[in-house]
Design an enzyme around this catalytic site. Structure first.
Site, PDB file in Angstrom:
ATOM      1  N   ASP A   9       0.970  -1.452   0.080  1.00  0.00           N
ATOM      2  CA  ASP A   9       0.132   0.017   0.256  1.00  0.00           C
ATOM      3  C   ASP A   9       1.135   1.015   0.249  1.00  0.00           C
ATOM      4  O   ASP A   9       1.819   1.006   0.822  1.00  0.00           O
ATOM      5  CB  ASP A   9      -0.574   0.048   1.368  1.00  0.00           C
ATOM      6  CG  ASP A   9      -1.632   1.537   1.695  1.00  0.00           C
ATOM      7  OD1 ASP A   9      -1.272   1.672   0.702  1.00  0.00           O
ATOM      8  OD2 ASP A   9      -2.468   1.521   2.319  1.00  0.00           O
ATOM      9  N   LYS A  70       2.612  11.075  -3.920  1.00  0.00           N
ATOM     10  CA  LYS A  70       1.601  10.592  -4.038  1.00  0.00           C
ATOM     11  C   LYS A  70       0.714  11.715  -4.976  1.00  0.00           C
ATOM     12  O   LYS A  70       0.733  11.693  -6.322  1.00  0.00           O
ATOM     13  CB  LYS A  70       1.672   9.550  -3.063  1.00  0.00           C
ATOM     14  CG  LYS A  70       0.322   8.907  -3.709  1.00  0.00           C
ATOM     15  CD  LYS A  70      -0.677   7.714  -2.981  1.00  0.00           C
ATOM     16  CE  LYS A  70      -1.988   6.940  -3.208  1.00  0.00           C
ATOM     17  NZ  LYS A  70      -2.164   6.227  -2.121  1.00  0.00           N
ATOM     18  N   GLU A 147      -7.183   0.095  -4.201  1.00  0.00           N
ATOM     19  CA  GLU A 147      -7.146   0.122  -2.892  1.00  0.00           C
ATOM     20  C   GLU A 147      -8.325  -0.240  -2.923  1.00  0.00           C
ATOM     21  O   GLU A 147      -8.763  -0.608  -1.739  1.00  0.00           O
ATOM     22  CB  GLU A 147      -7.459   1.407  -2.105  1.00  0.00           C
ATOM     23  CG  GLU A 147      -5.645   2.005  -2.893  1.00  0.00           C
ATOM     24  CD  GLU A 147      -5.459   3.754  -2.555  1.00  0.00           C
ATOM     25  OE1 GLU A 147      -5.996   4.459  -2.182  1.00  0.00           O
ATOM     26  OE2 GLU A 147      -4.279   4.379  -2.969  1.00  0.00           O
ATOM     27  N   ASP A 169     -12.952   6.076   2.443  1.00  0.00           N
ATOM     28  CA  ASP A 169     -11.557   5.794   3.226  1.00  0.00           C
ATOM     29  C   ASP A 169     -10.812   6.903   3.597  1.00  0.00           C
ATOM     30  O   ASP A 169     -10.906   7.804   2.196  1.00  0.00           O
ATOM     31  CB  ASP A 169     -10.366   5.221   1.351  1.00  0.00           C
ATOM     32  CG  ASP A 169      -9.041   5.093   2.118  1.00  0.00           C
ATOM     33  OD1 ASP A 169      -8.509   5.983   2.975  1.00  0.00           O
ATOM     34  OD2 ASP A 169      -8.813   4.797   1.235  1.00  0.00           O
TER      35      ASP A 169
END
Ligand code: AMP
Length: 583
Positions: A9, A70, A147, A169
């Protein structure tokens, strides 16, 4: 022979690496931490730092440190770290290479293949950049999965289900909601929506603003010009936020933030959860709006959802579960650690590709099968009731965990409070199983509303520590309830309920369960007292010891004879002795 493929992850704030070993998913620890902060830095000695050391130096040397790379994946622009410029792929590769090293040290063999997760909304360019980062790090990216899909896999490893799952999330910098459909072995994202500029960092910022305002009012100093002071405030704000997930108040303290005409400026400020929740309410509302947009996108209505899964560290904020439950009438699931479930799902996918059989037992987590709480005066069915159940630790929470809630005295100069601890789910506390009780005496002379904190700590061995603390004086009283979990075998209550229902029919259920519960409670309480007394024997005077041994024998005999009504007296005797010894 099956080959090793790891699951990664690669997150905006944190990253994790996991692997299937001995048919169990393990998120691999590095120096006893499973979570690697997604920070890369160049030390003053020109060494590359990844993770915690890089995060630590960010406070001092932001210009030598890169975070949240990211967000830049797929962009052409380079980032600067110390004197050099790097592509986002290169910075991400440093994180991946570090993770690869952690896995190799753990497995004792080279790791060359990985499944990496990406947000459902990632474009082709962003996915391509992630693949390149893997290659730079010496990893063949055998598959990239979304994800939310990974999160769903960590809960439904076998995938034989037919379900629609809402994956909520909320991470450090991003919010994503997805609706994932599972039909036999096809797991797909049906719709997703989100906001890549909303997350825990915004919550931190609200607390930072609050602190800055407080210091401005108190010391007439504007710290916003001092980068170092602001970095430190940021850090204490984040810690305070995390504490507020488990505690009703937090004291925010930091010394020597700055000097003002030779006088040091210290920070000391209390924040309570209620005020904090007000600060972030709009953000949570925004996430719920996004959830509704995702529903529209999938042409679904809320009733079509079977489960809600929570992912990302910020979902530990109690307000998140509360609002979701209000909105969807489903208790969000949290058994799999919200920080680790994406990595765990990636490892499950990796194992499947590597030819392993994965089963339901693959992701086994330690959770409490029961809810624990206390009782308080409140309203039950619209009426005043002195024993309203207030859950503190909810069932299916992962262990170990500590939760504190605040309660208030009822009258002025109240000297004592009785604390009862229950296990169960019924709104009427007396319909749950009482597993402990104690009295806190000697409270200070205060007007009604004197806050008393009740803290429950449940460890992996099922031992429940309960403390009651008078907030203004720190006066504290604690008890330990051994085997809070294992004493009641999982499903025992359900089986008992079913059995009673079968024998007596629905109407008489309540009365009979109550009798059953009372006996059960007496035995449980007696055993806990005996265990505790036995531990205290060594330090008791010979006279007390003799008394204790006699009562313990009496209790054991009474239980052996199943003469439960006769238990009351020796229980009281033993409680009195222990109370006397403890006070
Ligand atoms: P993630 O991006 O999923 O790694 O989530 C990181 C975010 O979760 C950061 O903003 C953390 O401060 C936040 N976080 C971690 N633990 C907690 C907690 N116990 N309560 C609230 N937020 C938390």
């Amino acid at each position: 022979m099956s080959e090793v493929i790891v699951g990664i992850d690669l997150g905006t704030t944190n990253s994790e690496i996991a692997v299937l070993k001995d048919n169990k998913v393990t998120v691999i620890e590095d120096e006893r931490r499973k979570i690697l902060p997604s920070f890369v830095g160049m030390s003053e000695k020109d060494e590359i730092l990844v993770g915690e050391p890089a995060k630590n130096q960010y406070v001092l040397y932001p210009e030598r440190t890169v975070k949240s790379i990211k967000r830049k994946m797929g962009e052409e622009a380079k980032v600067k770290m110390a004197e050099q410029s790097y592509t986002p792929q290169e910075i991400s590769a440093m994180i991946l290479k570090h993770l690869k090293g952690i896995a190799e040290a753990y497995l004792g063999e080279p790791v060359q293949k990985a499944v990496i997760t990406v947000p459902a909304y990632f474009s082709d360019a962003q996915r391509q950049a992630t693949r390149e980062a893997g290659e730079i790090a010496g990893l063949e990216v055998v598959r990239m999965i979304n994800e939310p899909t990974a999160a769903a896999l960590s809960y439904e490893a076998e995938q034989k289900a037919h379900k629609r799952i809402l994956v909520y999330d909320l991470g450090g910098g991003t919010f994503d909601v997805s609706i994932v459909g599972i039909e036999d072995d096809v797991v797909e994202v049906l719709a997703s929506h989100g906001n890549n500029q909303l997350g825990g960092d915004d919550f931190d910022q609200k607390i930072v603003d609050h602190i800055v305002k407080h210091l401005q009012e108190k010391s007439e100093i504007d710290l916003q010009q001092s980068r170092k002071a602001m970095a430190r405030i940021n850090r204490v704000a984040e810690i305070a936020k995390q504490k507020l997930s488990d505690e009703p108040y937090v004291m925010i303290e930091e010394e020597y933030l700055e000097e003002q005409e030779g006088t040091p400026i210290h920070l000391s400020l209390e924040l309570d959860r209620h005020d904090y929740e007000e600060m972030i309410m709009d953000y949570i509302d925004e996430t719920l709006e996004a959830v509704h947009i995702a529903f529209k996108g999938a042409n679904l209505v809320t009733a079509d959802i079977d489960e809600i899964l929570l992912v990302g560290g910020s979902t530990r904020t109690p307000l998140v579960s509360r609002r979701l439950k209000e909105e969807f009438h489903l208790q969000p699931r949290t058994e799999v650690d919200p920080d680790l479930c994406v990595a765990a799902g990636a490892a499950i996918q990796a194992a499947m590709i590597g030819g392993h059989d994965v089963s339901k037992s693959t992701v086994l987590v330690d959770v409490t099968p029961y809810t624990y709480g206390t009782s308080a005066v409140g309203e039950l069915n619209g009426e005043f009731y002195p024993y309203m159940y207030v859950p503190i630790i909810h069932k299916n929470s992962s262990l170990p965990l500590t939760k504190t809630e605040v309660f208030y005295t009822m009258v002025d100069n109240q000297e004592k409070v009785e604390v009862r601890i229950f296990q169960g789910e019924e709104q009427d506390a007396l319909n749950n199983i009482q597993i402990g009780e104690f009295l806190v005496e000697g409270l200070s002379e205060a007007t009604q509303g004197n806050p008393i904190l009740i803290k429950l700590e449940l460890d992996l061995d099922g031992i429940l520590h309960v403390s009651a603390i008078e907030k203004i004086t720190n006066l504290q009283k604690s008890i330990t309830i051994d085997n809070a979990i294992s004493r009641f075998e999982k499903g025992e209550m359900e089986t008992a309920k079913e059995r009673i229902k079968e024998i007596f029919g629905e109407d008489r259920k309540i009365i009979d369960i109550d009798q059953n519960t009372e006996t059960h409670h007496a035995v449980v309480q007696a055993r806990a007292l005996v265990e505790k007394a036995e531990r205290m024997l060594d330090n008791a005077s010979s006279e007390d010891r003799e008394d204790m041994v006699n009562v313990i024998e009496l209790i054991n005999d009474t239980i052996a004879k199943e003469d439960f009504t006769a238990l009351k007296e020796p229980i009281e005797q033993l409680s009195d002795i222990l109370y006397y010894l403890e006070s």
